[in-house]
Design a protein around this motif. Sequence first.
Motif, PDB file in Angstrom:
ATOM      1  N   HIS A  92       0.813  -1.223   0.000  1.00 37.41           N
ATOM      2  CA  HIS A  92       0.000   0.000   0.000  1.00 37.41           C
ATOM      3  C   HIS A  92       0.844   1.270   0.000  1.00 37.41           C
ATOM      4  N   GLU A  93       2.153   1.132  -0.022  1.00 43.51           N
ATOM      5  CA  GLU A  93       3.047   2.294   0.037  1.00 43.51           C
ATOM      6  C   GLU A  93       3.245   2.889  -1.358  1.00 43.51           C
ATOM      7  N   ALA A  94       2.957   4.173  -1.477  1.00 43.27           N
ATOM      8  CA  ALA A  94       3.114   4.858  -2.760  1.00 43.27           C
ATOM      9  C   ALA A  94       4.585   4.955  -3.140  1.00 43.27           C
ATOM     10  N   VAL A  95       4.835   4.864  -4.440  1.00 45.78           N
ATOM     11  CA  VAL A  95       6.176   4.982  -4.993  1.00 45.78           C
ATOM     12  C   VAL A  95       6.110   5.998  -6.130  1.00 45.78           C
ATOM     13  N   LEU A  96       7.082   6.898  -6.174  1.00 46.78           N
ATOM     14  CA  LEU A  96       7.167   7.860  -7.271  1.00 46.78           C
ATOM     15  C   LEU A  96       7.879   7.185  -8.438  1.00 46.78           C
ATOM     16  N   MET A  97       7.178   7.091  -9.568  1.00 43.60           N
ATOM     17  CA  MET A  97       7.781   6.526 -10.777  1.00 43.60           C
ATOM     18  C   MET A  97       7.696   7.590 -11.852  1.00 43.60           C
ATOM     19  N   TYR A  98       8.855   7.915 -12.435  1.00 45.69           N
ATOM     20  CA  TYR A  98       8.915   9.072 -13.318  1.00 45.69           C
ATOM     21  C   TYR A  98       9.703   8.776 -14.583  1.00 45.69           C
ATOM     22  N   PRO A  99       9.276   9.247 -15.735  1.00 43.97           N
ATOM     23  CA  PRO A  99       8.100  10.060 -16.012  1.00 43.97           C
ATOM     24  C   PRO A  99       6.899   9.255 -16.512  1.00 43.97           C
ATOM     25  N   GLU A 100       7.111   8.272 -17.398  1.00 43.58           N
ATOM     26  CA  GLU A 100       5.989   7.561 -18.015  1.00 43.58           C
ATOM     27  C   GLU A 100       5.938   6.124 -17.528  1.00 43.58           C
ATOM     28  N   MET A 101       5.612   5.947 -16.276  1.00 45.06           N
ATOM     29  CA  MET A 101       5.655   4.605 -15.713  1.00 45.06           C
ATOM     30  C   MET A 101       4.336   4.217 -15.063  1.00 45.06           C
ATOM     31  N   GLY A 102       3.232   4.752 -15.546  1.00 43.31           N
ATOM     32  CA  GLY A 102       1.925   4.443 -14.975  1.00 43.31           C
ATOM     33  C   GLY A 102       1.618   2.961 -14.975  1.00 43.31           C
ATOM     34  N   ALA A 103       1.946   2.264 -16.060  1.00 42.97           N
ATOM     35  CA  ALA A 103       1.678   0.834 -16.140  1.00 42.97           C
ATOM     36  C   ALA A 103       2.533   0.055 -15.143  1.00 42.97           C
TER      37      ALA A 103
END
Length: 195
Positions: A92-103
């Motif tokens: 449940h821990e949010a991770v910042l993925m940048y820039p185009e890593m939505g998938a």
Amino acid sequence: QFYLLGQALAWIPQRAKTNQRIIHGVLLAAIVISSVVYAGGRFKKRFFKALLEGQAKVELALPKTKGMIVPVEQSEDLVTINEFLTAHTDVHEAVLMYPEMGAVHFMVDRPAVGRFATATMAWLSPSWYNEWFIDVKDNLPRYAVALKEPPAYFKKSSFPVESNRLHFNESMQFIRASYRVVAQTPLYYIYERNE
């Protein structure tokens, strides 16, 4: 296809009213079936043969991607990111993925920061970008994953728009100032927040 259907329906003589419903159904079914078959064939040829032709490929070994075939290099990136995040974060821990890593958020089963899982979607509006950036600053996750260097296709498609280039550079400067590299894959750095 719809033009042909119209012509066929107009051609049917009025005296065949009793058979007209059957003929309409058959023609409509033929168009639907041919459209689906054509689209499926084009999709398979265009996206599977063309994209992966001549590359070493492998089935991606992640729980949410059973059966997905990807280039070996991409598999190495995704498996390494997944293994690291599984070992160091809660589901449940949010991770910042940048820039185009939505998938990738989906594939590794980690939520995004704020409402923009793909940060480049926030670039479409100055207010959206500000919202995304404030969400990241106010909820700075413990870990971030970002490209080592944007690929040529990304630069070619995104950087002709000056605001996109400025957003990318500002965000990467923020990530580098707020995090330190703790792991890497062939294409990505995995960062941990500075304490």
